[in-house]
Design an enzyme around this catalytic site. Structure first.
Site, PDB file in Angstrom:
ATOM      1  N   LYS A 270      10.369   2.374  -2.152  1.00 33.18           N
ATOM      2  CA  LYS A 270      10.246   1.343  -1.138  1.00 33.18           C
ATOM      3  C   LYS A 270      10.958   0.135  -1.451  1.00 33.18           C
ATOM      4  CE  LYS A 270       7.141   3.114   1.559  1.00 33.18           C
ATOM      5  NZ  LYS A 270       5.739   2.941   1.549  1.00 33.18           N
ATOM      6  N   ARG A 305       2.681  10.094  -3.382  1.00 30.17           N
ATOM      7  CA  ARG A 305       3.507  10.882  -2.136  1.00 30.17           C
ATOM      8  C   ARG A 305       4.976  10.180  -2.549  1.00 30.17           C
ATOM      9  NH1 ARG A 305       5.842   8.928   2.718  1.00 30.17           N
ATOM     10  NH2 ARG A 305       6.204  10.680   4.286  1.00 30.17           N
TER      11      ARG A 305
END
Length: 326
Positions: A270, A305
């Site tokens: 991210k 994840r």
């Protein structure tokens, strides 16, 4: 805690690999305070310490790795790499060596992403899922979608888990479809839509706001006929959150265990990892992603994840060996 110096009377966290002997009480009305286990009610102790039910036929007493397969042209990290079915199948088989779950998606939900039609999304995902099942892959597969029609096609092709980044908010038909299919469901926190979610997101208290929102979505899912033992949550790192919001959530991820269901952490590659780690290229953020993943595991996150499955699996093995002493 996860070190071996465990005092008598300490409780397991969510029936897993961590333990605790005190808790931090968070409130909108007063400053955080630390209390002992004797100050908790029996119900509170139970929510925090009881083993979580299996999720998608996987026990939740050890960290599980969910591998990301984006069959999209525009995902923020790997867009276009696996758009061809042959490339997607090869990547799925490669990840299957280290993953516990494969998470397949056909629509990018990166900040600013435009909506994809259900037909296009289905045409990207369903044939790959069917080919994996026909090829003998027995691993749990989740479909990363917010559209009921895409989910239905994925279930027919062999998907066994639904991962909805809108926690059943986007498509009014999704809750009913998930309930009828009888599959486990991951409810993720997000605000607005991908195209607008990073337009100055604001919270009164990001930690408690996300907690309350997920509690409300769990109630909605149960009311739709999805049993609580088939539900998991995801605080939605990077979805409608600033860097400061993400860090506030990561610092106290363990609060989400109080909702009594498995918790998934999805922070791989991210933007905030690139900002803090000084790496503009998303595909080069694996080291920072590993650091965040292990920080989550240290707070008892049952599912992680990730894009980098093999590297995450290796890091987990070393973390577990170092903390267990074998």
């Amino acid at each position: 805690m996860s070190d071996p110096a465990r005092p008598a009377g300490a409780l397991p966290l969510a029936g897993g690999w961590c333990w605790f002997d005190r808790v931090e009480v968070l409130s909108r009305e007063e400053a955080p305070r630390i209390v002992g286990l004797g100050d908790l009610t029996e119900a509170e102790r139970g929510r925090l310490s009881a083993p979580r039910p299996d999720f998608g036929d996987l026990s939740m007493d050890t960290p599980r790795v969910m591998g990301i397969l984006n069959i999209t042209p525009d995902s923020f990290s790997d867009g276009g790499l696996f758009l061809r079915p042959e490339a997607a199948l090869m990547q799925a088989r490669r990840m299957a060596d280290g993953a516990d779950i494969l998470d397949i998606g056909g629509e990018s939900t990166r900040p600013g992403a435009m909506e994809v039609s259900a037909l296009d999304e289905t045409q990207r995902t369903a044939p790959v899922i069917a080919a994996l099942r026909e090829g003998g892959l027995a691993l749990p597969i989740s479909i990363d979608t917010r559209k009921a029609a895409v989910a239905e096609a994925a279930f027919a092709a062999g998907v066994t888990i639904l991962n909805d980044v809108t926690a059943l908010r986007f498509d009014p038909a999704m809750a009913g479809v998930a309930a009828s299919a009888g599959v486990p469901v991951v409810l993720m926190h997000s605000i607005e839509t991908p195209i607008t979610m990073q337009d100055d997101p604001r919270y009164e208290d990001v930690l408690l706001d996300v907690y309350d929102a997920l509690a409300a979505r769990l109630a909605v899912a149960e009311a739709a006929g999805i049993a609580r033992d088939r539900l998991a949550i995801d605080p939605g790192i990077g979805f409608g959150k600033t860097l400061e919001h993400n860090l506030a959530l990561l610092a106290r991820l363990s609060v989400f265990h109080d909702l009594g269901v498995p918790v998934l952490l999805g922070a791989s590659r991210k933007r905030f990892i690139g900002t803090i780690g000084a790496e503009a290229e998303a595909a080069r953020r694996m080291p920072g992603s590993l650091a965040v993943a292990l920080a989550g595991v240290a707070q008892g996150m049952q599912m992680i994840r990730v894009h980098d499955v093999a590297e995450t699996r290796q890091a987990l093995r070393l973390w577990q060996a170092a903390t267990r002493g074998y």
